[in-house]
Scaffold this motif. Structure first.
Motif, PDB file in Angstrom:
ATOM      1  N   ASP A 145      49.489  27.848  31.320  1.00 19.32           N
ATOM      2  CA  ASP A 145      49.836  29.235  30.996  1.00 19.32           C
ATOM      3  C   ASP A 145      48.616  30.002  30.494  1.00 19.32           C
ATOM      4  O   ASP A 145      48.468  31.201  30.780  1.00 19.32           O
ATOM      5  CB  ASP A 145      50.940  29.269  29.940  1.00 19.32           C
ATOM      6  N   VAL A 146      47.749  29.333  29.758  1.00 19.26           N
ATOM      7  CA  VAL A 146      46.516  29.977  29.287  1.00 19.26           C
ATOM      8  C   VAL A 146      45.652  30.362  30.482  1.00 19.26           C
ATOM      9  O   VAL A 146      45.163  31.500  30.582  1.00 19.26           O
ATOM     10  CB  VAL A 146      45.729  29.049  28.333  1.00 19.26           C
ATOM     11  N   ASN A 147      45.447  29.429  31.394  1.00 16.65           N
ATOM     12  CA  ASN A 147      44.614  29.708  32.566  1.00 16.65           C
ATOM     13  C   ASN A 147      45.236  30.769  33.468  1.00 16.65           C
ATOM     14  O   ASN A 147      44.530  31.580  34.072  1.00 16.65           O
ATOM     15  CB  ASN A 147      44.379  28.420  33.362  1.00 16.65           C
ATOM     16  N   THR A 148      46.555  30.759  33.573  1.00 17.46           N
ATOM     17  CA  THR A 148      47.235  31.780  34.372  1.00 17.46           C
ATOM     18  C   THR A 148      46.989  33.170  33.797  1.00 17.46           C
ATOM     19  O   THR A 148      46.754  34.135  34.534  1.00 17.46           O
ATOM     20  CB  THR A 148      48.750  31.494  34.426  1.00 17.46           C
ATOM     21  N   LYS A 149      47.032  33.268  32.461  1.00 18.38           N
ATOM     22  CA  LYS A 149      46.767  34.557  31.817  1.00 18.38           C
ATOM     23  C   LYS A 149      45.317  34.977  32.023  1.00 18.38           C
ATOM     24  O   LYS A 149      45.035  36.167  32.249  1.00 18.38           O
ATOM     25  CB  LYS A 149      47.093  34.464  30.321  1.00 18.38           C
ATOM     26  N   VAL A 150      44.392  34.029  31.952  1.00 19.22           N
ATOM     27  CA  VAL A 150      42.985  34.331  32.217  1.00 19.22           C
ATOM     28  C   VAL A 150      42.828  34.895  33.626  1.00 19.22           C
ATOM     29  O   VAL A 150      42.124  35.893  33.840  1.00 19.22           O
ATOM     30  CB  VAL A 150      42.113  33.068  32.040  1.00 19.22           C
ATOM     31  N   ASN A 151      43.485  34.283  34.602  1.00 18.20           N
ATOM     32  CA  ASN A 151      43.424  34.771  35.980  1.00 18.20           C
ATOM     33  C   ASN A 151      43.979  36.183  36.094  1.00 18.20           C
ATOM     34  O   ASN A 151      43.425  37.034  36.802  1.00 18.20           O
ATOM     35  CB  ASN A 151      44.204  33.829  36.908  1.00 18.20           C
TER      36      ASN A 151
END
Length: 207
Positions: A145-151
Motif C-alpha cells: 500500500d505504501v508503494n502503491t501510494k508512491v506510484n
C-alpha cells in the motif's frame, strides 16, 4: 537353547529399532519450520525508480522483503526485529519533499503498526504457524500500500508536468488520471481555444 533365546531377543530389539527409525522418518516437520510462500510486495513502478533512488529507507525495506516471499514462521520471527527497525527508520526519516504528505504518512504508520504486531509474536511462546503467516501477509500488504501510494503521487506529478494548463482550471481530479486520456484533454483544450477565438472574431466583426 540359551543361544536360541538370545538370538530371538536380538532379532526383536533390532526389529523394534527399525520401526522406531521408520516412524522418526515419517514424522512430519513441525509447522513452525515449514516454508510458506507469500505474495511478493508491489514495487515502485520502474519508470519512477529515479524519483526514489535517494530514498534509502524505502529501498532497504523493499530489498529486505524479498526474503519473506518464501520463509518459515520461525525464520519470519527471527527477522521480525530487524524488519521493525528498518520500518521505524522509514517512519522517522526525513522524506523527500514530494512524499511528505498526510496520505502517505498514514500508510507508513499502518505499516509500522503491522510490523510491531509481527515483532510482538516473538514473545508469545504458544504462537501458531498460521498466526505468524497471517501477520507476515498483513505486513507485506501494508508495504504494498505504501508503494502503491508512491506510484500514485508520482503519476499525478508527472501528469501535471506534461499538460500545459492548471488541471484545477478544468476541474480534473488528478487522483483518477489513470482513467483519463491526456490526448483527449489536450483535444478538449484546443476545441475550447478555437471556440473562444471564433467568438472573439464574431464580436470584432459586429463592432
Amino acid at each position: 537353547m540359551k543361544y536360541i533365546y538370545l538370538l530371538l531377543v536380538s532379532l526383536l530389539v533390532v526389529s523394534c529399532g527399525k520401526k522406531q527409525d521408520e516412524n522418526a522418518v515419517k514424522k512430519p516437520k513441525p509447522l513452525m519450520s515449514l516454508v510458506q510462500s507469500h505474495s511478493a510486495t508491489r514495487n515502485v513502478n520502474p519508470t519512477f525508480l529515479k524519483d526514489v533512488k535517494d530514498w534509502k529507507e524505502l529501498k532497504a525495506i523493499d530489498s529486505f522483503f524479498v526474503k519473506f516471499r518464501k520463509i518459515s514462521p520461525d525464520e519470519a520471527l527471527s527477522n521480525a526485529i530487524e524488519l521493525k527497525d528498518l520500518i521505524k527508520s522509514l517512519k522517522d526519516s526525513v522524506k523527500p519533499s514530494s512524499f511528505n504528505m498526510p496520505s502517505l504518512n498514514a500508510r507508513v504508520n499502518i505499516l509500522y503498526n503491522e510490523v510491531l504486531r509481527l515483532a510482538d509474536l516473538t514473545e508469545i511462546g504458544a504462537i501458531t504457524a498460521e498466526e505468524v503467516n497471517t501477520q507476515v501477509d498483513k505486513t507485506m500488504s501494508a508495504f504494498s500500500d505504501v508503494n502503491t501510494k508512491v506510484n500514485t503521487i508520482l503519476a499525478k506529478k508527472r501528469f501535471e508536468n506534461e499538460i500545459d494548463i492548471d488541471v484545477k482550471f478544468i476541474g480534473l481530479d488528478t487522483t483518477k488520471i489513470d482513467s483519463v486520456s491526456k490526448k483527449t484533454i489536450n483535444l478538449r483544450l484546443k476545441e475550447q481555444q478555437i471556440n473562444r477565438n471564433n467568438l472573439d472574431k464574431g464580436a470584432n466583426k459586429r463592432q
